[in-house]
Design a protein around this motif. Structure first.
Motif, PDB file in Angstrom:
ATOM      1  N   ALA A   1      -0.919   2.299 -16.932  1.00  0.00           N
ATOM      2  CA  ALA A   1      -2.142   1.514 -16.776  1.00  0.00           C
ATOM      3  C   ALA A   1      -1.897   0.415 -15.751  1.00  0.00           C
ATOM      4  O   ALA A   1      -0.751  -0.015 -15.537  1.00  0.00           O
ATOM      5  CB  ALA A   1      -2.590   0.914 -18.100  1.00  0.00           C
ATOM      6  N   LEU A   2      -2.949  -0.052 -15.123  1.00  0.00           N
ATOM      7  CA  LEU A   2      -2.858  -1.105 -14.121  1.00  0.00           C
ATOM      8  C   LEU A   2      -2.778  -2.462 -14.804  1.00  0.00           C
ATOM      9  O   LEU A   2      -3.626  -2.785 -15.643  1.00  0.00           O
ATOM     10  CB  LEU A   2      -4.068  -1.079 -13.190  1.00  0.00           C
TER      11      LEU A   2
ATOM     12  N   CYS B   1     -11.533   2.318  -7.221  1.00  0.00           N
ATOM     13  CA  CYS B   1     -10.410   2.574  -6.321  1.00  0.00           C
ATOM     14  C   CYS B   1     -10.771   3.740  -5.411  1.00  0.00           C
ATOM     15  O   CYS B   1     -11.283   4.756  -5.887  1.00  0.00           O
ATOM     16  CB  CYS B   1      -9.150   2.930  -7.100  1.00  0.00           C
ATOM     17  N   PHE B   2     -10.486   3.607  -4.133  1.00  0.00           N
ATOM     18  CA  PHE B   2     -10.725   4.683  -3.173  1.00  0.00           C
ATOM     19  C   PHE B   2      -9.493   4.836  -2.305  1.00  0.00           C
ATOM     20  O   PHE B   2      -8.969   3.849  -1.758  1.00  0.00           O
ATOM     21  CB  PHE B   2     -11.945   4.375  -2.301  1.00  0.00           C
ATOM     22  N   ILE B   3      -9.003   6.065  -2.169  1.00  0.00           N
ATOM     23  CA  ILE B   3      -7.868   6.386  -1.293  1.00  0.00           C
ATOM     24  C   ILE B   3      -8.304   7.505  -0.366  1.00  0.00           C
ATOM     25  O   ILE B   3      -8.617   8.609  -0.825  1.00  0.00           O
ATOM     26  CB  ILE B   3      -6.615   6.815  -2.089  1.00  0.00           C
TER      27      ILE B   3
ATOM     28  N   GLU C   1     -11.725   6.725  -8.222  1.00  0.00           N
ATOM     29  CA  GLU C   1     -11.805   6.680  -9.669  1.00  0.00           C
ATOM     30  C   GLU C   1     -12.239   5.279 -10.077  1.00  0.00           C
ATOM     31  O   GLU C   1     -12.084   4.316  -9.322  1.00  0.00           O
ATOM     32  CB  GLU C   1     -10.476   7.053 -10.326  1.00  0.00           C
ATOM     33  N   VAL C   2     -12.778   5.179 -11.267  1.00  0.00           N
ATOM     34  CA  VAL C   2     -13.254   3.904 -11.791  1.00  0.00           C
ATOM     35  C   VAL C   2     -12.371   3.520 -12.972  1.00  0.00           C
ATOM     36  O   VAL C   2     -12.073   4.348 -13.841  1.00  0.00           O
ATOM     37  CB  VAL C   2     -14.731   4.003 -12.224  1.00  0.00           C
ATOM     38  N   LEU C   3     -11.933   2.274 -12.991  1.00  0.00           N
ATOM     39  CA  LEU C   3     -11.008   1.794 -14.008  1.00  0.00           C
ATOM     40  C   LEU C   3     -11.680   0.783 -14.922  1.00  0.00           C
ATOM     41  O   LEU C   3     -12.568   0.032 -14.501  1.00  0.00           O
ATOM     42  CB  LEU C   3      -9.780   1.143 -13.362  1.00  0.00           C
ATOM     43  N   ILE C   4     -11.237   0.749 -16.158  1.00  0.00           N
ATOM     44  CA  ILE C   4     -11.649  -0.263 -17.129  1.00  0.00           C
ATOM     45  C   ILE C   4     -10.455  -0.560 -18.013  1.00  0.00           C
ATOM     46  O   ILE C   4      -9.803   0.366 -18.513  1.00  0.00           O
ATOM     47  CB  ILE C   4     -12.866   0.211 -17.950  1.00  0.00           C
TER      48      ILE C   4
END
Length: 583
Positions: free
Chosen positions: A249-250, A472-474, A482-485
């Motif tokens: 996890a971030l 996040c975009f790469i 992807e979208v993080l929560i």
């Protein structure tokens, strides 16, 4: 939640048409887990931590008035319906070859209002191999070969010609929609139904109005070309008590940090593309030196964009200028004559101190974290490079040439530029003991008047909170966005968050696995390390520069770090015991 405001239009298109009264632009045209938001509304400002409860804090019953753009299943101005005229010959039954899950709806045993049946509709993931269509395909008029196979009764429609749709997703309270069903000679066009259901799903995922975010990005630049390699939004970080031990996890989801981690992943994947045996690819951005290590080409430089001034020391006076006069005078007071080298202030405390390292978050009522401010992190990148310890095995230090900031009006730019210069590199000029290829980098600070539409300043004083999501975009990545929560991918149930295919692409564990794969593909010998922590420690040149920056006597001697405890995991995510002398 029910939408009952539909009108029937007679002969305009040659057939009856149900239409929502909200004529705005359609809701997001793509699913956030497929392509990323089309127009994002994301996170909060300057470091508020995640709420302890489940996201989002929506009530069970939401109304359309809570959203800036209502759920819009159809739009008369939408070309989807242009030049459509159906004849009886078109109303033929066809065998299904696509979206079988859309059509598996059994006949109901319902009352006059027709309560929801137990039928389940599933959209496939982008790039998935099972049959079906994605949300984006459904909203872009994907062709369904069984388009006219079903009647209103087959689709469980009630006496008013509507079906009831209940949308559920992990992390959200469920919502109920009424979807109108149009018929043509007694048959239902499934493409229309698919589109309406898809738009309801995307509307369900929209954050409510009144939320703002920060955006950051890294761009490679040549005299002739620009290349966006990574982008991130957000301003959240996990409190110290919730940091995961297995690297899945971030810890820090601030926009600048996510953009930098995205850039690391892009460079690793670009090295992988250069070393691929199946393609003769020559990168226009990086080149391989005689010793096998990669570096930027001579005419390529790296720019960083931030939609506002980064949190921490760089934004001290900038934020104080927006306070009431008494508070601004307090925070804009004269600087002290001397600052203790190892001083680290929590959040926005002691704003009279300049050149001081600060931790996130800014709010004093938030749980403490082990994440340093973005000003401090960008300053460290100006010594160590943005590539980090792992990628330094494969890539020479990559430094930022120019930092572009938004949201700074002309009258404040001189002050903010001076603060940014001090915070991002000038306070490190006392550093000693760094050796080539590492150095102290001094990027230029420039400003843009182009607004970021979802910033706090653009959205006005009525905006009081930030969205908990981070995007996040790469670029060029197999999974570009992807979208993080709460540091994990949004929508992934807790029991699956630790599975490899559901891990965030920018987590420590994901980048560790990618590094190991690319190093093997590139044929670059690296030490066989048991854990993520030891793999970082094996980058001797990077660690020497890091010690000069953050070790005893260094300008960032008091740097707060999560430490070895949170880095004792191997490539599978399994925790390993005590290891290594590196701290």
């Amino acid at each position: 939640m029910a939408y009952t405001t539909y009108d029937t239009y007679g002969s305009q298109f040659g057939y009856p048409l149900s239409h929502s009264l909200s004529h705005g632009a359609p809701a997001y045209g793509i699913h956030p887990t497929e392509y990323g938001y089309q127009d994002p509304i994301y996170a909060g400002a300057y470091g508020e931590t995640y709420p302890q409860g489940a996201y989002p804090v929506y009530t069970a019953q939401r109304t359309v008035s809570q959203y800036g753009r209502a759920y819009d299943d159809l739009d008369l101005r939408d070309p989807y319906y242009a030049d459509r005229h159906y004849s009886a010959s078109q109303m033929r039954r066809r065998r299904s070859s696509m979206s079988r899950s859309l059509s598996r709806m059994g006949r109901p045993m319902l009352d006059g209002y027709r309560r929801m049946s137990s039928s389940v509709i599933k959209f496939k993931r982008k790039g998935g191999f099972r049959s079906g269509i994605t949300l984006g395909e459904a909203m872009s008029d994907a062709h369904l070969t069984n388009n006219y196979d079903y009647s209103v009764y087959d689709l469980n429609a009630d006496g008013r010609g509507r079906i009831i749709l209940k949308v559920k997703w992990t992390g959200y309270n469920s919502m109920t929609y009424e979807i109108p069903v149009d018929t043509y000679d007694g048959r239902v066009e499934l493409q229309t139904i698919a589109r309406r259901i898809a738009r309801a799903c995307v509307h369900f995922l929209q954050p409510p109005d009144g939320q703002f975010t920060i955006l950051a990005a890294f761009v490679l630049r040549t005299p002739k070309e620009l290349k966006l390699i990574s982008l991130g939004t957000g301003s959240k970080c996990l409190p110290a008590a919730r940091l995961p031990l297995s690297g899945d996890a971030l810890h820090d989801s601030h926009a600048e940090v996510l953009a930098r981690r995205g850039a690391i992943r892009w460079f690793l994947e670009e090295i992988g593309r250069c070393c691929s045996a199946s393609a003769d690819y020559v990168s226009p951005w990086i080149t391989r030196d005689d010793d096998g290590i990669f570096s930027l080409r001579d005419d390529v430089v790296l720019d960083m964009y931030i939609s506002t001034v980064p949190c921490g020391d760089a934004s001290t006076r900038f934020l104080a200028s927006f306070q009431d006069p008494d508070m601004a005078a307090l925070k804009d007071s004269s600087r002290p004559s001397e600052v203790t080298p190892n001083a680290t202030s929590r959040g926005r405390d002691n704003y009279s101190l300049y050149g001081v390292m600060r931790t996130k978050p800014g709010r004093a009522d938030s749980p403490p974290t082990l994440s340093m401010s973005c000003s401090d992190k960008i300053a460290s990148w100006n010594v160590l490079g943005i590539q980090g310890a792992l990628a330094s095995h494969l890539l020479r230090p990559v430094y930022i040439t120019r930092i572009i900031m938004g949201e700074v009006e002309s009258s404040k730019r001189e002050t903010v530029e001076a603060d940014c210069a001090r915070a991002l590199y000038a306070r490190l000029r006392s550093i000693a003991g760094i050796k080539p290829p590492y150095r102290l980098n001094e990027p230029s600070i420039v400003f843009t008047s182009v607004p970021f539409a979802h910033s706090r300043f653009c959205m006005g004083p009525s905006v009081v909170s930030g969205c908990n999501d981070s995007l996040c975009f790469i670029s060029d990545s197999p999974r570009e966005s992807e979208v993080l929560i709460n540091g994990f991918r949004r929508g992934v149930p807790p029991k699956r968050q630790h599975m490899s295919k559901f891990r965030p692409a920018l987590s420590k564990l994901s980048l560790y696995a990618l590094y190991a794969e690319i190093a093997e593909r590139a044929g670059i010998p690296v030490a066989q390390c048991e854990t993520y922590h030891l793999a970082k420690c094996a980058a001797s040149g990077y660690q020497t520069a890091k010690k000069a920056l953050k070790g005893p006597g260094g300008p960032f001697e008091g740097w707060v770090t999560s430490g070895e405890k949170w880095e004792r995991f191997d490539l599978s995510g399994s925790l390993i015991g005590e290891d290594g002398p590196c701290r």
